[in-house]
Design a protein around this motif. Structure first.
Motif, PDB file in Angstrom:
ATOM      1  N   PHE A 112      24.657  89.539  85.508  1.00  0.00           N
ATOM      2  CA  PHE A 112      24.453  90.582  86.496  1.00  0.00           C
ATOM      3  C   PHE A 112      23.111  90.335  87.316  1.00  0.00           C
ATOM      4  O   PHE A 112      22.313  89.586  86.828  1.00  0.00           O
ATOM      5  N   ASN A 113      23.033  90.825  88.132  1.00  0.00           N
ATOM      6  CA  ASN A 113      21.990  91.337  88.954  1.00  0.00           C
ATOM      7  C   ASN A 113      20.748  92.295  88.613  1.00  0.00           C
ATOM      8  O   ASN A 113      21.016  93.029  87.791  1.00  0.00           O
ATOM      9  N   THR A 144      19.324  86.902  89.209  1.00  0.00           N
ATOM     10  CA  THR A 144      20.672  86.875  88.366  1.00  0.00           C
ATOM     11  C   THR A 144      20.356  86.621  86.927  1.00  0.00           C
ATOM     12  O   THR A 144      19.571  85.652  86.604  1.00  0.00           O
ATOM     13  N   ILE A 145      20.887  87.340  85.971  1.00  0.00           N
ATOM     14  CA  ILE A 145      20.555  87.296  84.457  1.00  0.00           C
ATOM     15  C   ILE A 145      21.895  87.104  83.758  1.00  0.00           C
ATOM     16  O   ILE A 145      22.760  88.004  84.204  1.00  0.00           O
ATOM     17  N   ARG A 156      22.618  95.788  75.315  1.00  0.00           N
ATOM     18  CA  ARG A 156      22.967  94.323  74.982  1.00  0.00           C
ATOM     19  C   ARG A 156      22.352  93.374  76.707  1.00  0.00           C
ATOM     20  O   ARG A 156      21.684  92.421  76.665  1.00  0.00           O
ATOM     21  N   ASP A 157      22.598  94.271  77.467  1.00  0.00           N
ATOM     22  CA  ASP A 157      21.963  93.855  78.908  1.00  0.00           C
ATOM     23  C   ASP A 157      20.613  93.838  79.033  1.00  0.00           C
ATOM     24  O   ASP A 157      20.005  93.229  79.619  1.00  0.00           O
ATOM     25  N   PRO A 161      17.613  95.995  85.776  1.00  0.00           N
ATOM     26  CA  PRO A 161      19.129  95.400  85.692  1.00  0.00           C
ATOM     27  C   PRO A 161      19.841  96.364  85.914  1.00  0.00           C
ATOM     28  O   PRO A 161      19.939  97.667  85.936  1.00  0.00           O
ATOM     29  N   ASP A 162      21.111  95.982  86.637  1.00  0.00           N
ATOM     30  CA  ASP A 162      22.203  96.596  87.121  1.00  0.00           C
ATOM     31  C   ASP A 162      23.022  96.930  85.925  1.00  0.00           C
ATOM     32  O   ASP A 162      23.898  96.003  85.750  1.00  0.00           O
ATOM     33  N   LEU A 163      22.818  97.838  85.343  1.00  0.00           N
ATOM     34  CA  LEU A 163      23.386  98.163  83.995  1.00  0.00           C
ATOM     35  C   LEU A 163      25.056  98.668  84.206  1.00  0.00           C
ATOM     36  O   LEU A 163      25.827  98.672  83.122  1.00  0.00           O
ATOM     37  N   PHE A 164      25.459  98.994  85.480  1.00  0.00           N
ATOM     38  CA  PHE A 164      26.674  99.237  85.892  1.00  0.00           C
ATOM     39  C   PHE A 164      27.635  98.379  86.245  1.00  0.00           C
ATOM     40  O   PHE A 164      28.614  98.263  86.946  1.00  0.00           O
ATOM     41  N   HIS A 165      27.141  96.824  86.157  1.00  0.00           N
ATOM     42  CA  HIS A 165      27.573  95.973  86.696  1.00  0.00           C
ATOM     43  C   HIS A 165      29.249  95.563  86.582  1.00  0.00           C
ATOM     44  O   HIS A 165      30.053  94.963  87.132  1.00  0.00           O
ATOM     45  N   LYS A 166      29.495  96.220  85.197  1.00  0.00           N
ATOM     46  CA  LYS A 166      30.782  95.897  84.690  1.00  0.00           C
ATOM     47  C   LYS A 166      31.988  96.817  85.330  1.00  0.00           C
ATOM     48  O   LYS A 166      33.080  96.872  85.401  1.00  0.00           O
TER      49      LYS A 166
END
Length: 233
Positions: free
Chosen positions: A16-17, A6-7, A98-99, A61-66
């Motif tokens: 996010f994961n 997790t970040i 930013r992520d 990184p899971d950039l679609f987390h939102k």
């Protein structure tokens, strides 16, 4: 070793994961693998695993987390391709950068502030790799068939560290005029290298599925690994 970590976001208001693939020994550097519009799917994880086998810490990184956390889509399935295109339309690219920056920070927090970090991205990720090169302190960036880079050329003067772009000449998302603008804008940039792939279409270097063109994929990946060896170690 592989797993999920997790970040924390740069704003500190969420997390996010990210998929982590770690080498057998101490990593020689870290590489962030930036997803296509299909999420952190099996192909992206395979990219990470291959980099880990070469001695790098690889993080996706899971950039679609939102908008669709944890989603994994298959571009060879028409309904999932359509879903991916819809997600792309909802995705905030500035937030994605930013992520990616948060991922760079997390890697350096864990492995040391002097850790060299590169990025490699595909499709949407290729575009984000170019944006990352212009907007962060990443050490080296590679983009495969990035879409809309010709519209980002106003940012090229901010690029201070090496960038490599792979351009399939028959990319149905990036027409010949856009490719020409990329060359006109970047061929004389001292930090940017462009490689063209005649006869190849978007997605030619995917790990799985119908889009892969094996000979060109292997050539592009060899160039990428040589680039990272030179600029990351």
């Amino acid at each position: 070793m592989t797993g999920t970590k997790t970040i924390a976001t740069t704003s500190g208001d969420g997390q996010f994961n990210a998929y982590y693939a770690e080498p057998a020994g101490a990593p020689k550097a870290a590489i962030i693998v930036i997803q296509e519009i299909f999420g952190v799917n099996a192909g992206i994880r395979r990219k990470c695993d291959t980099l880990a086998a070469a001695g790098y810490l690889a993080v996706a990184p899971d950039l679609f987390h939102k908008i669709a956390p944890g989603i994994e889509l298959d571009p060879d399935l028409p309904n999932e391709m359509q879903q991916a295109l819809e997600l792309m339309g909802r995705f905030n690219q500035d937030a994605g950068i930013r992520d990616i920056e948060a991922t760079i920070r997390a890697i350096r927090d864990e492995h040391g502030a002097d850790t060299r970090v590169g990025v490699v991205g595909y499709c949407l990720g290729g575009r984000l790799a170019f944006m990352t090169a212009a907007r962060t302190d990443v050490d080296a960036s590679v983009g495969y068939y990035g879409v809309g880079i010709d519209g980002l050329l106003v940012e090229k003067n901010a690029i201070a560290r090496p960038v490599l772009l792979h351009i399939p000449e028959e990319d149905h998302f990036v027409d010949k005029a856009a490719q020409a603008r990329m060359h006109d804008g970047l061929d004389d940039h001292p930090k940017v290298t462009l490689y063209d792939y005649p006869g190849e279409d978007h997605g030619f270097a995917t790990e799985f599925g119908q889009r892969r063109s094996d000979a060109s994929a292997r050539l592009a990946d060899e160039r990428t690994m040589a680039f990272f060896a030179e600029h990351l170690g």
